[in-house]
Design a protein around this motif. Structure first.
Motif, PDB file in Angstrom:
ATOM      1  N   LEU A  15      43.837 -17.650 -38.112  1.00 17.92           N
ATOM      2  CA  LEU A  15      42.819 -17.856 -36.769  1.00 17.92           C
ATOM      3  C   LEU A  15      43.020 -18.907 -36.079  1.00 17.92           C
ATOM      4  O   LEU A  15      43.452 -20.248 -36.629  1.00 17.92           O
ATOM      5  N   ASN A  16      42.995 -19.040 -34.781  1.00 16.37           N
ATOM      6  CA  ASN A  16      42.778 -19.965 -33.851  1.00 16.37           C
ATOM      7  C   ASN A  16      41.965 -21.063 -34.448  1.00 16.37           C
ATOM      8  O   ASN A  16      40.836 -20.867 -34.562  1.00 16.37           O
ATOM      9  N   GLY A  17      42.339 -22.384 -34.526  1.00 10.62           N
ATOM     10  CA  GLY A  17      41.463 -23.470 -34.895  1.00 10.62           C
ATOM     11  C   GLY A  17      41.793 -23.905 -36.543  1.00 10.62           C
ATOM     12  O   GLY A  17      40.888 -24.546 -37.083  1.00 10.62           O
ATOM     13  N   ASP A  18      42.231 -22.741 -37.326  1.00 14.18           N
ATOM     14  CA  ASP A  18      42.383 -22.889 -38.677  1.00 14.18           C
ATOM     15  C   ASP A  18      42.867 -24.234 -38.844  1.00 14.18           C
ATOM     16  O   ASP A  18      43.958 -24.970 -38.458  1.00 14.18           O
ATOM     17  N   GLU A  19      42.460 -24.747 -39.998  1.00 13.02           N
ATOM     18  CA  GLU A  19      42.695 -26.134 -40.574  1.00 13.02           C
ATOM     19  C   GLU A  19      42.859 -25.830 -42.258  1.00 13.02           C
ATOM     20  O   GLU A  19      41.823 -25.381 -42.803  1.00 13.02           O
ATOM     21  N   LYS A  20      43.991 -26.228 -42.894  1.00 13.97           N
ATOM     22  CA  LYS A  20      44.011 -25.996 -44.359  1.00 13.97           C
ATOM     23  C   LYS A  20      44.519 -27.340 -44.786  1.00 13.97           C
ATOM     24  O   LYS A  20      45.204 -28.103 -44.118  1.00 13.97           O
TER      25      LYS A  20
END
Lengths: 113, 111
Positions: free
Chosen positions: B52-57
């Motif tokens: 997803l756009n904006g995902d951060e892991k």
């Protein structure tokens, strides 16, 4: 749970010989892939399969054949080996979901002389 | 952008430095972005999958972000250690079942 296994680990072939690289996964994954690693070029897709009985060509399929008779196994066949097929071959598998991880086997190093 | 491109090609840092790499990819028909860590003579090890756009892991000192609208992802390593030395690969999955890999960023961390 062994994940993705490949045999053999290393093989030397003479030009014109044939061999089969074996790949097995025990994660019940539908998707399976064969890649080759070329220096400076990264990973190139040879063939892939989305399920038993279904296979399709990747970027560099010439000189190779595959079959997928079971979910677990995805062997890669080299016919008439050529020096250009000297490479490291990786098999991988993944589930079908959008965010599924693709897991790699340990690789088979092939030298064609 | 037609292919998956990674920059820089290689990077040398000192132990303790923080660093980051870029992966650029076609934004159309985007399904997922994968990051792998690949040590010499081993097989690629999965780090993250982002959809997803904006995902951060985040995993330990390593984190990644994703911008699907402009077609890029960043991988960050905080406080680099010699054991972080490896090639970091990104791969884009489109609407087919295949991953298209970049050529990787080779990171060397000097003690």
């Amino acid at each position: 749970n062994a994940g993705v296994t490949q045999t053999p680990k290393f093989r030397i072939l003479k030009i014109g010989q044939s061999m089969t690289l074996q790949c097995t996964q025990d994660m019940n994954h539908n998707y399976m892939y064969w890649y080759r690693q070329d220096p400076g070029m990264g990973l190139k897709l040879i063939y892939y399969s989305v399920g038993a009985g279904i296979t399709d060509k990747g970027e560099v399929p010439n000189g190779y054949n595959v079959s997928r008779s079971t979910t677990e196994d995805f062997p890669l066949r080299l016919e008439l080996a050529a020096p250009s097929q000297t490479s490291v071959y990786f098999c991988a598998s993944s589930g079908t979901g959008r965010g599924e991880t693709q897991y790699f086997g340990p690789g088979t190093r092939l030298l064609v002389l | 952008i037609l292919n998956v491109e990674q920059s820089p090609q290689s990077l040398h840092v000192q132990e303790g430095d923080s660093t980051n790499f870029t992966c650029s990819f076609p934004s159309s028909n985007f399904y997922a972005l994968h990051w792998y860590r690949w040590e010499t003579a081993k097989s690629p090890e999965a780090l993250f999958v982002m959809t997803l756009n904006g995902d951060e892991k985040k995993k330990g000192r390593i984190s990644a972000t994703l911008n699907t609208k402009e077609g890029y992802s960043y991988l960050y390593i905080k406080g680099s250690q010699p054991e972080d030395s490896a090639t970091y690969l990104c791969a884009r999955r489109g609407s087919n079942y295949k991953l298209t890999f970049g050529k990787g960023t080779l990171l060397t961390v000097n003690p």
